[in-house]
Scaffold this active site. Structure first.
Site, PDB file in Angstrom:
ATOM      1  CG  ASN A   1      -1.856  -1.445   1.511  1.00  0.00           C
ATOM      2  OD1 ASN A   1      -1.377  -1.999   2.144  1.00  0.00           O
ATOM      3  ND2 ASN A   1      -2.538  -1.562   0.416  1.00  0.00           N
TER       4      ASN A   1
ATOM      5  CB  ILE B   1       0.602   6.179   2.406  1.00  0.00           C
ATOM      6  CG1 ILE B   1       1.829   6.673   2.884  1.00  0.00           C
ATOM      7  CG2 ILE B   1      -0.138   5.258   3.468  1.00  0.00           C
ATOM      8  CD1 ILE B   1       1.950   7.358   4.295  1.00  0.00           C
ATOM      9  CB  CYS B   2      -3.019   3.101  -1.002  1.00  0.00           C
ATOM     10  SG  CYS B   2      -4.548   2.686  -1.259  1.00  0.00           S
ATOM     11  CG  LEU B   3      -4.336   5.120   5.828  1.00  0.00           C
ATOM     12  CD1 LEU B   3      -4.471   3.762   6.178  1.00  0.00           C
ATOM     13  CD2 LEU B   3      -3.292   5.860   6.894  1.00  0.00           C
TER      14      LEU B   3
ATOM     15  CG  ASP C   1      -7.176  -0.107  -1.435  1.00  0.00           C
ATOM     16  OD1 ASP C   1      -7.108   0.028  -2.442  1.00  0.00           O
ATOM     17  OD2 ASP C   1      -7.364   0.427  -0.328  1.00  0.00           O
TER      18      ASP C   1
END
Lengths: 151, 137
Positions: free
Chosen positions: A79, A86-88, A119
């Site tokens: 992620n 950052i994929c958050l 994801d």
């Protein structure tokens, strides 16, 4: 430059007075909206033992918009991409002004403990994480040793 | 005469908007603490003889003698999750899901996204949130 909102001052003070275990966030001397962050790799994760540098910036309309956060230290994580982005969800569409620097950094720490390859942001990493998790974890440990332990 | 006084009281409470009721609550506190009386609003109205004094008090309060009111906030309600200032210093609002913020903070937040900042419940329309008034007693 506009005056610093009291909320930012308060958050900064509290971060100094009651730091989050395993996380340090220090504002830059010349920009109180820019924080130097260090997150320690969580125990029982492939990142254990590593010290990960991040940068965190509070945009003009913070807390109405989310802080901008990026890993500076290279990290092998499904992620987090090679630029450290950052994929958050809470940094994007799930942001709320009731969240704080503290909660964001805690979420990032939790993301290190629980990578989510479904994801992905780093597609190659996520793919390997799904088809061969043990090899992906080995890579993550190797990157941690190589990039997050040298100082 | 007794009837008139009673009428006065009914008029005040029935015709006031919510905002003015907050002013009214402040007046009660004011009167009691200044005179060390434990008398009811109605009695104090009689003592003051007319509602003009009351109106004046309300105007004074609503035009913001906040500093004077501050020491009377005995209970702590925690901080507004948005500005992190102590709740109660500014007018407060509650969402229909029960989360409390400074009214200004909540309104500003809802301009960005029509969700509760605390629980993310979708908030839209007139009944999405309402002012919240707490008595200091």
């Amino acid at each position: 430059m506009a005056a610093l909102p009291r909320r930012i001052i308060k958050e900064t003070q509290r971060l100094m007075q009651e730091p989050v275990p395993g996380i340090s966030a220090v504002p830059s001397e010349n920009n109180a909206r820019y924080f130097h962050v260090i997150v320690t790799g969580p125990e029982d994760s492939p990142f254990e033992g590593g010290l990960f540098k991040l940068e965190l910036f509070l945009p003009e309309d913070y807390p109405m918009s989310a802080p901008k956060v990026r890993f500076i230290t290279k990290i092998y994580h499904p992620n987090i991409d090679r630029l450290g982005r950052i994929c958050l969800d809470i940094l994007k569409d799930k942001w709320s002004p009731a969240l704080q620097i503290r909660t964001v950094l805690l979420s990032i720490q939790a993301l290190l403990s629980a990578p989510n390859p479904d994801d992905p942001l780093a597609n190659d990493v996520a793919e390997l994480w799904k088809v061969n998790e043990s090899e992906a974890i080995r890579n993550a440990k190797e990157w941690t040793r190589r990039y997050a332990m040298d100082n | 005469m007794g009837n008139n006084i009673e009428d006065d009281v009914i008029d005040l409470t029935s015709s006031f908007t919510l905002v003015d009721q907050r002013g009214l609550a402040n007046v009660i506190i004011d009167l009691v603490s200044e005179d060390s009386f434990n008398s009811s609003l109605q009695t104090k109205c009689v003592a003051k003889k007319h509602s003009q004094a009351l109106t004046a008090c309300i105007e004074k309060n609503s035009s913001g003698s906040q500093k004077k009111e501050e020491p009377r906030i005995l209970k702590k309600f925690g901080d507004c999750p948005i500005c992190m200032e102590e709740l109660g210093k500014c007018p407060m609002s509650s969402t229909n899901c029960g989360h409390v913020f400074c009214s200004n903070c909540l309104e500003q937040s809802l301009k960005f996204e029509k969700r509760c900042p605390t629980c993310r419940k979708y908030l839209k329309g007139k009944l999405a949130y309402h002012p919240l008034y707490l008595s200091s007693d």
